[in-house]
Write a protein that holds these residues in place. Structure first.
Motif, short mmCIF file in Angstrom:
data_model
loop_
_atom_site.label_atom_id
_atom_site.label_comp_id
_atom_site.label_asym_id
_atom_site.label_seq_id
_atom_site.Cartn_x
_atom_site.Cartn_y
_atom_site.Cartn_z
N ASN A 191 0.84 -1.18 0.00
CA ASN A 191 0.00 0.00 0.00
C ASN A 191 0.89 1.25 0.00
O ASN A 191 1.74 1.41 0.86
CB ASN A 191 -0.91 -0.01 1.23
N THR A 192 0.69 2.15 -0.99
CA THR A 192 1.55 3.31 -1.18
C THR A 192 0.72 4.57 -1.26
O THR A 192 -0.34 4.58 -1.88
CB THR A 192 2.37 3.14 -2.48
N LEU A 193 1.21 5.64 -0.63
CA LEU A 193 0.52 6.92 -0.72
C LEU A 193 1.53 8.05 -0.79
O LEU A 193 2.70 7.89 -0.45
CB LEU A 193 -0.43 7.11 0.46
N VAL A 194 1.06 9.20 -1.26
CA VAL A 194 1.90 10.38 -1.37
C VAL A 194 1.71 11.21 -0.11
O VAL A 194 0.59 11.49 0.31
CB VAL A 194 1.53 11.20 -2.63
N ALA A 195 2.82 11.61 0.51
CA ALA A 195 2.79 12.39 1.74
C ALA A 195 2.16 13.76 1.50
O ALA A 195 2.42 14.38 0.47
CB ALA A 195 4.20 12.56 2.29
N ASN A 196 1.35 14.20 2.46
CA ASN A 196 0.78 15.53 2.40
C ASN A 196 0.77 16.10 3.82
O ASN A 196 -0.14 15.80 4.60
CB ASN A 196 -0.63 15.52 1.83
N PRO A 197 1.78 16.92 4.16
CA PRO A 197 1.84 17.46 5.51
C PRO A 197 0.72 18.46 5.81
O PRO A 197 0.53 18.85 6.96
CB PRO A 197 3.21 18.14 5.56
N PHE A 198 -0.04 18.85 4.80
CA PHE A 198 -1.11 19.83 4.98
C PHE A 198 -2.49 19.19 5.06
O PHE A 198 -3.49 19.89 5.14
CB PHE A 198 -1.09 20.84 3.84
N ALA A 199 -2.56 17.89 5.06
CA ALA A 199 -3.86 17.20 5.11
C ALA A 199 -4.61 17.59 6.37
O ALA A 199 -4.06 17.62 7.46
CB ALA A 199 -3.65 15.69 5.07
N GLY A 200 -5.87 17.95 6.22
CA GLY A 200 -6.71 18.29 7.34
C GLY A 200 -6.60 19.74 7.80
O GLY A 200 -7.27 20.13 8.75
N MET A 201 -5.76 20.52 7.16
CA MET A 201 -5.60 21.92 7.55
C MET A 201 -6.60 22.81 6.83
O MET A 201 -7.05 22.48 5.73
CB MET A 201 -4.20 22.43 7.21
N GLN A 202 -6.92 23.92 7.45
CA GLN A 202 -7.73 24.94 6.79
C GLN A 202 -6.79 25.97 6.20
O GLN A 202 -5.75 26.28 6.79
CB GLN A 202 -8.66 25.61 7.78
N PHE A 203 -7.15 26.51 5.04
CA PHE A 203 -6.27 27.43 4.34
C PHE A 203 -6.91 28.79 4.13
O PHE A 203 -8.13 28.91 4.07
CB PHE A 203 -5.89 26.87 2.96
N SER A 204 -6.08 29.77 4.01
CA SER A 204 -6.52 31.11 3.67
C SER A 204 -7.11 31.10 2.26
O SER A 204 -6.77 30.23 1.44
CB SER A 204 -5.32 32.06 3.71
N ARG A 205 -7.95 32.05 1.95
CA ARG A 205 -8.49 32.15 0.59
C ARG A 205 -7.41 32.46 -0.42
O ARG A 205 -7.59 32.25 -1.62
CB ARG A 205 -9.57 33.22 0.54
N ASN A 206 -6.26 32.95 0.04
CA ASN A 206 -5.15 33.29 -0.86
C ASN A 206 -4.37 32.06 -1.31
O ASN A 206 -3.56 32.16 -2.23
CB ASN A 206 -4.20 34.27 -0.18
N VAL A 207 -4.59 30.93 -0.69
CA VAL A 207 -3.87 29.70 -1.03
C VAL A 207 -4.63 28.97 -2.13
O VAL A 207 -5.85 28.78 -2.04
CB VAL A 207 -3.72 28.78 0.21
N ARG A 208 -3.92 28.56 -3.13
CA ARG A 208 -4.51 27.80 -4.22
C ARG A 208 -4.36 26.31 -3.90
O ARG A 208 -3.25 25.76 -3.97
CB ARG A 208 -3.83 28.12 -5.54
N PRO A 209 -5.46 25.63 -3.53
CA PRO A 209 -5.37 24.23 -3.09
C PRO A 209 -4.72 23.30 -4.11
O PRO A 209 -3.96 22.41 -3.73
CB PRO A 209 -6.83 23.84 -2.86
#
Length: 67
Positions: A25-43
């Motif tokens: 089982n393999t996945l790509v790391a995402n240290p930002f998972a579950g975070m809320q972002f400013s409207r200025n951040v492009r998801p």
């Protein structure tokens, strides 16, 4: 589990290719998972850059104790 991080982890389909080749089982790391972002951040941009930002996130979370 295999967790892919770094710039190469952004290659489309790399997680499926590694999982198929290794049968693990393999996945790509995402240290930002579950975070809320400013409207200025492009998801979408952050999603593609996230694996390459693992070290920066780890350093940002460090605690500096002067004593």
């Amino acid at each position: 589990h295999i967790v892919l991080a770094g710039g190469c982890a952004s290659i489309p389909g790399i997680d499926e290719a590694v999982a198929k080749r290794t049968q693990v089982n393999t996945l790509v790391a995402n240290p930002f998972a579950g975070m809320q972002f400013s409207r200025n951040v492009r998801p979408r941009n952050l999603q593609s850059d996230a694996p390459a930002l693992m070290v920066a996130c780890g350093l940002a979370m460090r605690r500096f104790d002067p004593s």
